[in-house]
Design a protein around this motif. Structure first.
Motif, PDB file in Angstrom:
ATOM      1  N   SER A   1       0.769  -1.201   0.134  1.00 44.76           N
ATOM      2  CA  SER A   1      -0.087  -0.119  -0.075  1.00 44.76           C
ATOM      3  C   SER A   1       0.865   1.290   0.059  1.00 44.76           C
ATOM      4  O   SER A   1       0.379   2.451  -0.229  1.00 44.76           O
ATOM      5  CB  SER A   1      -0.866   0.091   1.251  1.00 44.76           C
ATOM      6  N   ALA A   2       2.285   1.133   0.135  1.00 42.80           N
ATOM      7  CA  ALA A   2       3.055   2.331   0.218  1.00 42.80           C
ATOM      8  C   ALA A   2       3.107   2.978  -1.353  1.00 42.80           C
ATOM      9  O   ALA A   2       2.957   2.263  -2.344  1.00 42.80           O
ATOM     10  CB  ALA A   2       4.595   2.042   0.662  1.00 42.80           C
ATOM     11  N   ARG A   3       3.410   4.251  -1.274  1.00 42.33           N
ATOM     12  CA  ARG A   3       3.759   4.966  -2.763  1.00 42.33           C
ATOM     13  C   ARG A   3       4.740   4.144  -3.651  1.00 42.33           C
ATOM     14  O   ARG A   3       5.654   3.632  -3.192  1.00 42.33           O
ATOM     15  CB  ARG A   3       4.209   6.191  -2.267  1.00 42.33           C
ATOM     16  N   HIS A   4       4.132   3.955  -4.816  1.00 38.80           N
ATOM     17  CA  HIS A   4       5.121   3.371  -5.733  1.00 38.80           C
ATOM     18  C   HIS A   4       5.540   4.131  -6.804  1.00 38.80           C
ATOM     19  O   HIS A   4       4.747   4.944  -7.595  1.00 38.80           O
ATOM     20  CB  HIS A   4       4.288   2.076  -6.507  1.00 38.80           C
TER      21      HIS A   4
ATOM     22  N   SER B   1      13.740   4.479   1.286  1.00 35.29           N
ATOM     23  CA  SER B   1      13.567   4.685   2.592  1.00 35.29           C
ATOM     24  C   SER B   1      12.023   4.897   2.806  1.00 35.29           C
ATOM     25  O   SER B   1      11.530   4.224   3.901  1.00 35.29           O
ATOM     26  CB  SER B   1      14.153   6.123   2.825  1.00 35.29           C
ATOM     27  N   ARG B   2      11.209   5.281   1.900  1.00 36.57           N
ATOM     28  CA  ARG B   2       9.737   5.093   2.034  1.00 36.57           C
ATOM     29  C   ARG B   2       9.507   3.501   2.144  1.00 36.57           C
ATOM     30  O   ARG B   2       8.434   3.479   3.118  1.00 36.57           O
ATOM     31  CB  ARG B   2       9.112   5.765   0.697  1.00 36.57           C
ATOM     32  N   GLN B   3       9.991   2.751   1.323  1.00 40.46           N
ATOM     33  CA  GLN B   3       9.679   1.349   1.475  1.00 40.46           C
ATOM     34  C   GLN B   3      10.153   0.810   2.992  1.00 40.46           C
ATOM     35  O   GLN B   3       9.360   0.119   3.513  1.00 40.46           O
ATOM     36  CB  GLN B   3      10.214   0.520   0.292  1.00 40.46           C
ATOM     37  N   MET B   4      11.198   1.061   3.280  1.00 38.14           N
ATOM     38  CA  MET B   4      11.492   0.729   4.762  1.00 38.14           C
ATOM     39  C   MET B   4      10.861   0.917   5.740  1.00 38.14           C
ATOM     40  O   MET B   4      10.454   0.538   6.662  1.00 38.14           O
ATOM     41  CB  MET B   4      13.086   1.167   4.898  1.00 38.14           C
ATOM     42  N   ALA B   5      10.508   2.435   5.861  1.00 39.02           N
ATOM     43  CA  ALA B   5       9.505   3.007   6.755  1.00 39.02           C
ATOM     44  C   ALA B   5       8.040   2.358   6.602  1.00 39.02           C
ATOM     45  O   ALA B   5       7.698   1.954   7.856  1.00 39.02           O
ATOM     46  CB  ALA B   5       9.154   4.483   6.525  1.00 39.02           C
ATOM     47  N   ALA B   6       7.766   1.879   5.442  1.00 38.16           N
ATOM     48  CA  ALA B   6       6.320   1.109   5.415  1.00 38.16           C
ATOM     49  C   ALA B   6       6.474  -0.336   5.834  1.00 38.16           C
ATOM     50  O   ALA B   6       5.906  -0.847   6.764  1.00 38.16           O
ATOM     51  CB  ALA B   6       6.019   1.220   4.050  1.00 38.16           C
ATOM     52  N   LEU B   7       7.603  -0.959   5.840  1.00 35.76           N
ATOM     53  CA  LEU B   7       8.064  -2.457   6.276  1.00 35.76           C
ATOM     54  C   LEU B   7       7.938  -2.221   7.639  1.00 35.76           C
ATOM     55  O   LEU B   7       7.389  -2.992   8.333  1.00 35.76           O
ATOM     56  CB  LEU B   7       9.232  -2.651   5.440  1.00 35.76           C
ATOM     57  N   GLU B   8       8.663  -1.415   8.169  1.00 37.68           N
ATOM     58  CA  GLU B   8       8.660  -1.267   9.795  1.00 37.68           C
ATOM     59  C   GLU B   8       7.510  -0.627  10.366  1.00 37.68           C
ATOM     60  O   GLU B   8       7.544  -0.355  11.781  1.00 37.68           O
ATOM     61  CB  GLU B   8      10.071  -0.757  10.290  1.00 37.68           C
ATOM     62  N   GLY B   9       6.536   0.112   9.768  1.00 38.20           N
ATOM     63  CA  GLY B   9       5.764   0.805  10.518  1.00 38.20           C
ATOM     64  C   GLY B   9       6.065   2.151  11.183  1.00 38.20           C
ATOM     65  O   GLY B   9       5.519   2.540  12.191  1.00 38.20           O
ATOM     66  N   THR B  10       7.050   2.819  10.652  1.00 40.77           N
ATOM     67  CA  THR B  10       7.830   4.145  11.199  1.00 40.77           C
ATOM     68  C   THR B  10       7.315   5.268  10.426  1.00 40.77           C
ATOM     69  O   THR B  10       6.915   5.032   9.037  1.00 40.77           O
ATOM     70  CB  THR B  10       9.332   4.061  11.388  1.00 40.77           C
ATOM     71  N   GLU B  11       7.315   6.287  11.138  1.00 44.51           N
ATOM     72  CA  GLU B  11       7.197   7.528  10.399  1.00 44.51           C
ATOM     73  C   GLU B  11       7.846   7.811   9.205  1.00 44.51           C
ATOM     74  O   GLU B  11       7.618   8.511   8.306  1.00 44.51           O
ATOM     75  CB  GLU B  11       7.161   8.739  11.537  1.00 44.51           C
ATOM     76  N   ALA B  12       9.103   7.469   9.333  1.00 45.88           N
ATOM     77  CA  ALA B  12      10.040   7.862   8.153  1.00 45.88           C
ATOM     78  C   ALA B  12      11.397   6.883   8.403  1.00 45.88           C
ATOM     79  O   ALA B  12      11.454   6.175   9.339  1.00 45.88           O
ATOM     80  CB  ALA B  12      10.736   9.397   8.433  1.00 45.88           C
ATOM     81  N   ALA B  13      12.192   6.889   7.444  1.00 45.98           N
ATOM     82  CA  ALA B  13      13.372   6.096   7.436  1.00 45.98           C
ATOM     83  C   ALA B  13      14.603   7.117   6.606  1.00 45.98           C
ATOM     84  O   ALA B  13      14.328   8.014   5.884  1.00 45.98           O
ATOM     85  CB  ALA B  13      13.276   4.781   6.854  1.00 45.98           C
ATOM     86  N   TYR B  14      15.561   6.590   7.014  1.00 41.40           N
ATOM     87  CA  TYR B  14      16.850   7.392   6.357  1.00 41.40           C
ATOM     88  C   TYR B  14      17.906   6.342   5.972  1.00 41.40           C
ATOM     89  O   TYR B  14      18.173   5.565   6.849  1.00 41.40           O
ATOM     90  CB  TYR B  14      17.620   8.441   7.413  1.00 41.40           C
ATOM     91  N   CYS B  15      18.299   6.475   4.802  1.00 40.84           N
ATOM     92  CA  CYS B  15      19.109   5.139   4.085  1.00 40.84           C
ATOM     93  C   CYS B  15      20.552   5.997   4.097  1.00 40.84           C
ATOM     94  O   CYS B  15      20.773   6.778   3.915  1.00 40.84           O
ATOM     95  CB  CYS B  15      18.827   5.123   2.840  1.00 40.84           C
ATOM     96  N   THR B  16      21.705   4.967   4.572  1.00 38.15           N
ATOM     97  CA  THR B  16      22.978   5.434   4.755  1.00 38.15           C
ATOM     98  C   THR B  16      23.630   4.349   3.560  1.00 38.15           C
ATOM     99  O   THR B  16      23.192   3.547   2.978  1.00 38.15           O
ATOM    100  CB  THR B  16      23.627   5.343   6.120  1.00 38.15           C
ATOM    101  N   SER B  17      24.861   4.644   3.678  1.00 40.06           N
ATOM    102  CA  SER B  17      25.947   3.630   2.648  1.00 40.06           C
ATOM    103  C   SER B  17      26.117   2.510   3.139  1.00 40.06           C
ATOM    104  O   SER B  17      26.609   1.400   2.392  1.00 40.06           O
ATOM    105  CB  SER B  17      27.246   4.244   2.552  1.00 40.06           C
ATOM    106  N   SER B  18      25.774   2.096   4.568  1.00 44.00           N
ATOM    107  CA  SER B  18      25.935   0.850   5.121  1.00 44.00           C
ATOM    108  C   SER B  18      25.268   0.611   6.234  1.00 44.00           C
ATOM    109  O   SER B  18      25.009   1.479   7.152  1.00 44.00           O
ATOM    110  CB  SER B  18      27.476   0.481   5.187  1.00 44.00           C
ATOM    111  N   GLY B  19      25.077  -0.819   6.873  1.00 40.14           N
ATOM    112  CA  GLY B  19      24.452  -0.930   8.192  1.00 40.14           C
ATOM    113  C   GLY B  19      25.386  -0.265   9.149  1.00 40.14           C
ATOM    114  O   GLY B  19      24.992   0.179  10.263  1.00 40.14           O
ATOM    115  N   MET B  20      26.731  -0.443   9.220  1.00 36.63           N
ATOM    116  CA  MET B  20      27.411  -0.030  10.140  1.00 36.63           C
ATOM    117  C   MET B  20      27.492   1.481  10.220  1.00 36.63           C
ATOM    118  O   MET B  20      27.721   2.217  11.477  1.00 36.63           O
ATOM    119  CB  MET B  20      29.024  -0.473  10.100  1.00 36.63           C
ATOM    120  N   SER B  21      27.256   2.164   9.136  1.00 34.37           N
ATOM    121  CA  SER B  21      27.233   3.776   9.086  1.00 34.37           C
ATOM    122  C   SER B  21      25.875   4.086   9.882  1.00 34.37           C
ATOM    123  O   SER B  21      25.851   5.270  10.428  1.00 34.37           O
ATOM    124  CB  SER B  21      27.404   4.155   7.790  1.00 34.37           C
ATOM    125  N   ALA B  22      24.996   3.479   9.533  1.00 34.16           N
ATOM    126  CA  ALA B  22      23.459   3.609  10.112  1.00 34.16           C
ATOM    127  C   ALA B  22      23.643   3.390  11.581  1.00 34.16           C
ATOM    128  O   ALA B  22      23.476   4.343  12.430  1.00 34.16           O
ATOM    129  CB  ALA B  22      22.328   2.746   9.580  1.00 34.16           C
TER     130      ALA B  22
END
Length: 239
Positions: free
Chosen positions: A29-32, A87-108
């Protein structure tokens, strides 16, 4: 989680949905975003900078009046259409208001902890962590920025609470399902414990994004390494 003044079935139903929504349904249902020429997948935007045709538009963008939420972009280090869609897809997946993507998991992980702790902060962390995260907390942070960590059995609530240093501990950090030992954390109980003690609860949900939703179970921040479950092919480093 008390309701407002009235307790109607519709209110309760909405609350139940927000707490336990199906991640697959949330993604659907997220924006495509479609491709530039109508492709079912969006086009990959490789540009570092973006064209602005009108000087007045540029003024409004730098003033913060126009931004990526309205499809106005300046520089890919800030926001990039492809990354923003992720980031929109990740926020939808986790049910959060927003998400921010970085270059790696460790950087996040490092960005989140640096922001929440600051110099001299303390983290109570699970002893069952991804090796890179353990090294960051045990070796790099204490030397580089005076952030220390105490590692505990995350399922021993007494040990977790005993490790909290009053006035110094800022974060309770653990993995929903640990990498690689697959230890499952009690997210609701740990989140409640952390909040009782004024901590920010940060959960790495790398291994179980379609199974668990830590934010819906009480966590404040959720992080991922996209090279695992999300990409599914070990060919991406991102967060």
């Amino acid at each position: 989680m008390a309701d407002a003044a009235t307790h109607t079935p519709s209110d309760n139903a909405k609350k139940a949905f927000s707490m336990f929504a199906d991640p697959a349904a949330a993604l659907a249902s997220a924006r495509h975003e479609f491709g530039e020429h109508g492709g079912v997948n969006m086009s990959i935007e490789a540009s570092a900078t973006f064209t602005v045709m009108e000087p007045e538009t540029m003024k409004r963008m730098f003033a913060g009046e126009l931004g990526p939420d309205r499809d106005f972009f300046i520089y890919s280090r800030h926001f990039n259409p492809t990354v923003l869609n992720l980031s929109r897809q990740m926020a939808a997946l986790e049910g959060t208001e927003a998400a921010y993507c970085t270059s790696s998991g460790m950087s996040a992980i490092s960005s989140v902890l640096l922001q929440l702790c600051g110099t001299g902060g303390h983290v109570v962390a699970s002893s069952a962590l991804y090796g890179g995260t353990h090294a960051l907390l045990a070796n790099f942070f204490p030397k580089a920025c005076n952030i220390t960590a105490t590692f505990v059995d995350i399922n021993d609530m007494q040990a977790v609470e005993s490790a909290i240093q009053e006035g110094k501990t800022k974060v309770l950090y653990f993995e929903a399902v640990s990498n690689p030992t697959l230890q499952v954390a009690n997210i609701p109980e740990l989140s409640a414990l952390g909040h009782r003690n004024g901590l920010t609860v940060v959960v790495d949900n790398t291994f179980a994004p379609m199974v668990l939703s830590p934010a819906r179970l009480g966590a404040d921040v959720v992080v991922h390494s996209i090279s695992k479950f999300i990409s599914g092919a070990a060919d991406i480093i991102a967060e």
